[in-house]
Write an enzyme that holds these catalytic residues in place. Structure first.
Site, short mmCIF file in Angstrom:
data_model
loop_
_atom_site.label_atom_id
_atom_site.label_comp_id
_atom_site.label_asym_id
_atom_site.label_seq_id
_atom_site.Cartn_x
_atom_site.Cartn_y
_atom_site.Cartn_z
CE LYS A 1 -4.31 -1.96 1.52
NZ LYS A 1 -3.96 -3.38 1.67
C1 LIG Z 1 -4.57 -4.46 1.08
C2 LIG Z 1 -3.81 -5.75 0.99
C3 LIG Z 1 -4.17 -6.77 0.09
C4 LIG Z 1 -5.40 -6.68 -0.81
O1 LIG Z 1 -5.28 -5.71 -1.80
P1 LIG Z 1 -6.59 -5.17 -2.58
O2 LIG Z 1 -6.11 -4.02 -3.36
O3 LIG Z 1 -7.58 -4.80 -1.50
O4 LIG Z 1 -7.08 -6.31 -3.42
C5 LIG Z 1 -3.39 -7.91 0.02
N1 LIG Z 1 -2.31 -8.07 0.83
C6 LIG Z 1 -1.93 -7.12 1.70
C7 LIG Z 1 -0.76 -7.38 2.58
C8 LIG Z 1 -2.66 -5.93 1.82
O5 LIG Z 1 -2.29 -4.99 2.71
#
Ligand SMILES: *Cc1c(COP(=O)(O)O)cnc(C)c1O
Length: 480
Positions: free
Chosen positions: A121
């Site tokens: 993120k």
């Molecule tokens: C947010 C997240 C996901 C999922 O990603 P999306 O964009 O919601 O599909 C997967 N793995 C981790 C570690 C995350 O923080």
């Protein structure tokens, strides 16, 4: 570039108009009016660019209302080795999203989690922090971001927004429910514009407070309440960049194809992969991996989208994928149904009423193969077995979400054309999920050197009962 809503609202806003907001006025999600197409000459020219240069090349197609020199400066300031390489540190010339091959040329991890909070993120959120500051400064405005988190999103938002002019962050988390490491990551921030509120309740209680405050339109307007959730278009746009970067790293020429396998929850990450493919990136397959919360796997297998009730949502050891419905999925369905906003509005009238929709017999679903998706699901036992196997076979420790991806990538190998490398997106580092690593491997996860002892730093957090009015008062006292 003008934007439209998946449900048809036709205000034709530009990028900066939708940057700070959330849903379109009709409840839909924003998408560009058309996807910019990348020519072969551009692909050839992009192959050797640095991450920051590539980010500018791609984002300038979607962001036409920020002067090019300013956008370039924002990309250069965001995508630096100092920000993105600290987790596997040492080398300041290191790539920002390197490919770590498990099997050379065949199966690799696209490393996206070496940024400040050790999850992918950060790739988009750090850009968002700089874009917010730029746009707010320009108009002499400010924003108060209110959110609820069970871990990854909240910490990524705080590390992106810390110290930014015009931005305050009020982040609610469930008191005592996050790991000691996650608490330390968030609560040790001492920046004046970051407020951590630990609610004595569950994540859902925190989430309900955010919804209640956001539904109070007068309060929201008066105190300039905003959000940075996963439907934010700028986050999706920023994520497109690493699909291109990963493609260039895994191939030698633009005649080749790759496949990506994406651990998925809200469909934000893989939505960016879908858009990269629509722009012309040679992607053979997009492999979607879910955990026990398999609402998306079910759709790609059956054509039925059946959002779950809260009580049907499993609490798993890959918690950032524990979703009941996938908030960005509407963006893909818009393309699947031929960009017909009436169709999308009709389908989401069902979803918003808590009912499933079924496209299995439709001509639209008959064309799903054109979009390159395949899917699979993973369980806690799969996760443990995969973490073990990857550690024993390759000497690499992976986190629980990435393990869901590797498991599904193995399972779907037969659907990827021969000779096409598969890149699994590494969405977090194992240190964030130590308990499951201990269960799988009987040892502690590796920890980046500069995060040793983070649990011992002084913490700044306000513990509060789950009370909407108390949270509102807290905000008003700080915002004035
Ligand atoms: C947010 C997240 C996901 C999922 O990603 P999306 O964009 O919601 O599909 C997967 N793995 C981790 C570690 C995350 O923080």
């Amino acid at each position: 570039m003008k934007y439209l809503s998946t449900r048809g609202h036709a205000g034709r806003p530009e990028f900066c108009d939708i940057l700070l907001g959330g849903l379109a006025p009709d409840g839909g999600l924003y998408l560009p009016e058309s996807y910019p197409q990348v020519s072969r000459a551009e692909l050839d020219a992009w192959r050797t660019l640095s991450y920051a240069e590539l980010a500018y090349a791609i984002l300038s197609k979607f962001i036409t209302d920020i002067p090019p020199a300013d956008l370039k400066a924002i990309c250069d300031k965001t995508y630096t080795a100092a920000v993105y390489c600290h987790a596997r540190a040492g080398d300041d010339t290191a790539e920002i999203t390197p490919v770590h091959w498990l099997e050379e040329g065949r199966l690799g991890l696209l490393e996206l989690s070496n940024g400040p909070t050790l999850a992918f993120k950060d790739m988009a959120m750090q850009l968002l922090g700089n874009l917010f500051e730029y746009v707010l400064d320009k108009h002499g405005q400010s924003i108060n971001i209110l959110g609820a988190t069970s871990g990854d999103t909240g910490s990524a938002a705080e590390y992106a927004m810390r110290g930014k002019h015009g931005v305050r962050v009020f982040m609610l988390s469930p008191h005592g429910k996050m790991s000691a490491f996650q608490r330390a990551q968030m609560y040790s921030l001492q920046d004046d514009n970051i407020y951590n509120i630990a609610v004595t309740g569950m994540f859902d209680d925190a989430q309900d407070i955010v919804k209640a405050v956001s539904n109070d339109a007068a309060f929201k307007a008066q105190h300039k309440i905003g959000a940075v959730n996963s439907i934010n278009w700028a986050r999706v746009a920023a994520q497109i960049v690493y699909y291109f970067k990963g493609y260039f790293a895994a191939t030698e020429s633009n005649d080749q194809q790759v496949a990506f396998c994406v651990p998925s929850g809200n469909f934000g990450n893989i939505c960016a992969g879908h858009i990269a493919r629509m722009m012309g990136l040679p992607v053979a397959k997009l492999i979607l991996a879910t955990n026990e919360n398999d609402v998306l796997d079910e759709f790609f297998r059956s054509g039925v989208y059946r959002p779950r009730k809260a009580a049907e949502t499993h609490v798993t050891s890959s918690p950032s994928m524990d979703i009941s419905k996938a908030s960005n999925f509407e963006r893909f369905v818009f393309d699947l149904v031929g960009r017909d906003p009436q169709k999308v509005a009709a389908l989401w009238a069902e979803v918003d009423a808590g009912r499933p929709f079924d496209l299995s017999a439709s001509a639209d679903f008959a064309r799903i193969g054109d979009f390159g998706f395949v899917s699979g699901a993973s369980s806690h036992a799969d996760r443990l077995a995969t973490i073990r196997k990857v550690f024993e076979k390759y000497g690499v420790m992976i986190d629980t979400h990435t393990a869901d991806g590797v498991k599904v990538a193995w399972e779907c190998a037969a659907e990827v054309p021969a000779g096409v490398p598969v890149l699994v997106l590494e969405t977090a580092l194992p240190v964030k999920f130590a308990e499951t690593i201990r269960e799988a491997l009987g040892r502690e996860p590796e920890r980046p050197a500069d995060l040793e002892g983070i649990e011992k730093l002084p913490q700044r957090v306000e513990v509060m009962a789950p009370d909407v009015d108390a949270v509102k008062r807290f905000i008003v006292e700080r915002v004035g």
